[in-house]
Design a protein around this motif. Structure first.
Motif, PDB file in Angstrom:
ATOM      1  N   ASN A   1       0.750  -1.380   0.190  1.00  0.00           N
ATOM      2  CA  ASN A   1      -0.174  -0.383   0.302  1.00  0.00           C
ATOM      3  C   ASN A   1       0.742   1.157  -0.388  1.00  0.00           C
ATOM      4  O   ASN A   1       2.272   1.292   0.468  1.00  0.00           O
ATOM      5  CB  ASN A   1      -0.683  -0.037   1.834  1.00  0.00           C
ATOM      6  CG  ASN A   1      -2.033  -0.827   1.029  1.00  0.00           C
ATOM      7  OD1 ASN A   1      -2.192  -2.142   0.944  1.00  0.00           O
ATOM      8  ND2 ASN A   1      -3.045  -0.331   0.712  1.00  0.00           N
ATOM      9  N   GLU A   2       0.510   2.148  -0.281  1.00  0.00           N
ATOM     10  CA  GLU A   2       0.935   3.632  -0.118  1.00  0.00           C
ATOM     11  C   GLU A   2       0.849   4.305   1.025  1.00  0.00           C
ATOM     12  O   GLU A   2       0.402   4.290   1.785  1.00  0.00           O
ATOM     13  CB  GLU A   2       0.654   4.732  -1.192  1.00  0.00           C
ATOM     14  CG  GLU A   2       0.601   6.375  -1.544  1.00  0.00           C
ATOM     15  CD  GLU A   2       0.380   6.583  -2.441  1.00  0.00           C
ATOM     16  OE1 GLU A   2      -0.647   7.835  -2.111  1.00  0.00           O
ATOM     17  OE2 GLU A   2      -0.043   6.354  -3.686  1.00  0.00           O
ATOM     18  N   ALA A   3       2.053   4.734   1.317  1.00  0.00           N
ATOM     19  CA  ALA A   3       2.374   5.035   2.618  1.00  0.00           C
ATOM     20  C   ALA A   3       2.143   6.954   2.251  1.00  0.00           C
ATOM     21  O   ALA A   3       1.723   7.346   1.181  1.00  0.00           O
ATOM     22  CB  ALA A   3       3.931   5.547   2.776  1.00  0.00           C
ATOM     23  N   PRO A   4       2.405   7.240   3.408  1.00  0.00           N
ATOM     24  CA  PRO A   4       1.729   8.710   3.350  1.00  0.00           C
ATOM     25  C   PRO A   4       3.075   9.920   1.911  1.00  0.00           C
ATOM     26  O   PRO A   4       2.126  10.826   1.935  1.00  0.00           O
ATOM     27  CB  PRO A   4       2.202   9.223   4.536  1.00  0.00           C
ATOM     28  CG  PRO A   4       1.788   8.045   5.474  1.00  0.00           C
ATOM     29  CD  PRO A   4       2.382   6.997   5.020  1.00  0.00           C
ATOM     30  N   ASP A   5       4.083   9.123   2.191  1.00  0.00           N
ATOM     31  CA  ASP A   5       4.859   9.873   0.985  1.00  0.00           C
ATOM     32  C   ASP A   5       4.491   9.816  -0.293  1.00  0.00           C
ATOM     33  O   ASP A   5       5.390   9.857  -1.565  1.00  0.00           O
ATOM     34  CB  ASP A   5       6.373   9.831   1.845  1.00  0.00           C
ATOM     35  CG  ASP A   5       6.842   8.568   1.173  1.00  0.00           C
ATOM     36  OD1 ASP A   5       6.060   7.102   1.289  1.00  0.00           O
ATOM     37  OD2 ASP A   5       7.790   7.840   2.156  1.00  0.00           O
ATOM     38  N   GLY A   6       3.733   8.585  -0.335  1.00  0.00           N
ATOM     39  CA  GLY A   6       3.390   8.416  -1.743  1.00  0.00           C
ATOM     40  C   GLY A   6       3.478   7.399  -2.638  1.00  0.00           C
ATOM     41  O   GLY A   6       3.732   6.924  -3.600  1.00  0.00           O
ATOM     42  N   GLU A   7       4.560   6.612  -1.985  1.00  0.00           N
ATOM     43  CA  GLU A   7       5.694   5.508  -2.546  1.00  0.00           C
ATOM     44  C   GLU A   7       4.920   4.471  -1.158  1.00  0.00           C
ATOM     45  O   GLU A   7       4.778   4.045  -0.133  1.00  0.00           O
ATOM     46  CB  GLU A   7       6.763   5.490  -1.915  1.00  0.00           C
ATOM     47  CG  GLU A   7       7.670   6.764  -2.585  1.00  0.00           C
ATOM     48  CD  GLU A   7       7.825   6.441  -4.031  1.00  0.00           C
ATOM     49  OE1 GLU A   7       7.826   5.586  -4.534  1.00  0.00           O
ATOM     50  OE2 GLU A   7       7.488   7.377  -4.720  1.00  0.00           O
ATOM     51  N   PRO A   8       5.094   2.912  -2.210  1.00  0.00           N
ATOM     52  CA  PRO A   8       4.783   1.909  -1.369  1.00  0.00           C
ATOM     53  C   PRO A   8       5.569   1.777  -0.169  1.00  0.00           C
ATOM     54  O   PRO A   8       6.590   2.373   0.018  1.00  0.00           O
ATOM     55  CB  PRO A   8       5.190   0.841  -2.108  1.00  0.00           C
ATOM     56  CG  PRO A   8       5.041   1.378  -3.747  1.00  0.00           C
ATOM     57  CD  PRO A   8       5.506   2.946  -3.470  1.00  0.00           C
TER      58      PRO A   8
END
Length: 416
Positions: free
Chosen positions: A116-123
């Motif tokens: 899933n996507e983390a808050p920084d936009g990366e998985p």
């Protein structure tokens, strides 16, 4: 009357894991079947690489996507893994019960996990917090609160899902009347811990694992994940079932070794049926599951210990005042009948009404999935009647002695 299958993802807000780390939004994918009447809810806990899709054949995801592979991150999830047990008129009857099955945190079938996507936009990758079976239970409790479900009629789980069910008896003893653990145990033994460790090593030593940051790469750790799955399949089968199904037969001249490269000398020797089967299973698995999720979920299973924080298993279960059904299979060396009996003894020490139903089977650990004719009748009867009037303790010991505790059987210990 039953309602249409409800397939959805619930945003449960901030969630703090047992490791101490938190994520801002825990999303839990679930499916619900039947109509909730206040006291008829059953939670089903899936096995290691299972999903929330316990029974339906055509879910809301299919209708919305025109038949695509499933909810976000599902990567082509396996369909209806217990459809012979759950459904209208079946052992867990969806015309009678409100049935909920939720994908666990750390998995890849719609619930928050490494992909899933983390808050920084990366998985997230391996930045996702470590998960435990306790986290699964707490997330399920939060989901049920979200759905307006309080006390459960039953929690039912197979394999590591059975561990999950036992954790409910420890963590929320007042919230569940009946606990059913099928082909489960209080903890893994060292042999299984060793094999799980080797399986994880296969993934993390794959050069395409990239420390868990492979989601944008052209190729992920498919070879490592395939090997891990093959190790798992060997654990799920019994010697007898492997001998009956495969023996030492060669797969045939038209079969090819295309899952893994082979050394030149291999062409001199037969490519055997068992190798072909394992290669086929591995190829299917890498198309539907995430390697990081496999790491996370096997670690959660390995770490589970029913007695953790208590002096004994019985002490851990002391607050539970419901009833319990344990089911085990004689050919299962992954979670043995002896391990199930150990849990049964812990319940008995607490004066909890408990039935241990042992099925004589050659199928190995997979028996709980492939033998619905042996799983369904005792499960149905227990959900209706508990252990009342079904004198499991009257069975004759397998060796013909006087010990009435448990015995392998060919037919249900519960008369229909």
């Amino acid at each position: 009357m039953p309602v249409d299958t409800d397939a959805a993802v619930a945003d449960l807000g901030e969630f703090r894991f047992e490791c101490g780390e938190s994520i801002e939004n825990l999303e839990v994918a679930y499916e619900a079947y039947g109509e909730f009447t206040g006291d008829n809810a059953i939670l089903i806990c899936h096995a290691l690489t299972g999903s929330q899709n316990v029974a339906s054949h055509r879910t809301q995801w299919d209708r919305q996507s025109g038949g695509s592979s499933g909810p976000p991150n599902s990567a082509g999830q396996a369909r209806a893994w217990w459809s012979d047990i759950v459904g209208s008129g079946k052992a867990i009857d969806t015309t009678e019960y409100y049935v909920v099955c939720a994908n666990v945190p750390g998995s890849c079938y719609g619930t928050s996990g490494p992909a899933n996507e983390a808050p920084d936009g990366e998985p997230y990758g391996t930045r996702f917090p470590p998960v435990s079976i306790g986290d699964w239970t707490r997330a399920q409790r939060r989901l049920l609160d979200h759905l307006g479900v309080g006390r459960l009629h039953a929690v039912v789980g197979g394999s590591v899902g059975g561990m999950n069910a036992l954790d409910w008896a420890v963590r929320y003893p007042d919230d569940v009347q009946c606990v059913v653990a099928v082909a489960a145990a209080a903890r893994l033994d060292p042999q299984c811990l060793a094999l799980d460790g080797i399986a994880r090593r296969a993934i993390t030593t794959d050069p395409n694992w990239h420390g868990g940051d492979y989601y944008d790469a052209e190729t992920g750790p498919t070879d490592g994940l395939a090997l891990a799955r093959q190790i798992g399949h060997v654990m799920y089968l019994s010697k007898s079932s492997m001998d009956q199904k495969f023996g030492r037969r060669a797969a045939g001249r038209d079969m090819v070794r295309d899952t893994f490269p082979s050394d030149p000398a291999a062409d001199f020797f037969p490519y055997r049926d068992i190798e072909s089967y394992l290669d086929y299973q591995a190829e299917k698995f890498v198309d539907r599951f995430d390697a990081n999720s496999y790491l996370y979920l096997t670690r959660a299973m390995d770490d589970y210990d029913l007695s953790e924080g208590y002096e004994s298993d019985a002490a851990a279960l002391a607050a539970f005042e419901g009833e319990a059904l344990l089911m085990s299979f004689t050919g299962d060396w992954h979670f043995t009948t002896e391990q199930s009996e150990t849990v049964a003894e812990a319940f008995r020490a607490d004066d909890v009404p408990v039935a241990h139903h042992v099925v004589e089977s050659d199928h190995g650990h997979d028996a709980f999935l492939v033998e619905p004719e042996n799983v369904g009748p005792p499960l149905r009867d227990f959900l209706h009647n508990g252990v009342r009037g079904q004198a499991v303790t009257d069975t004759v010991a397998a060796d013909g002695g006087d010990d009435p505790e448990f015995a392998p059987v060919h037919t249900s210990l519960f008369s229909g």
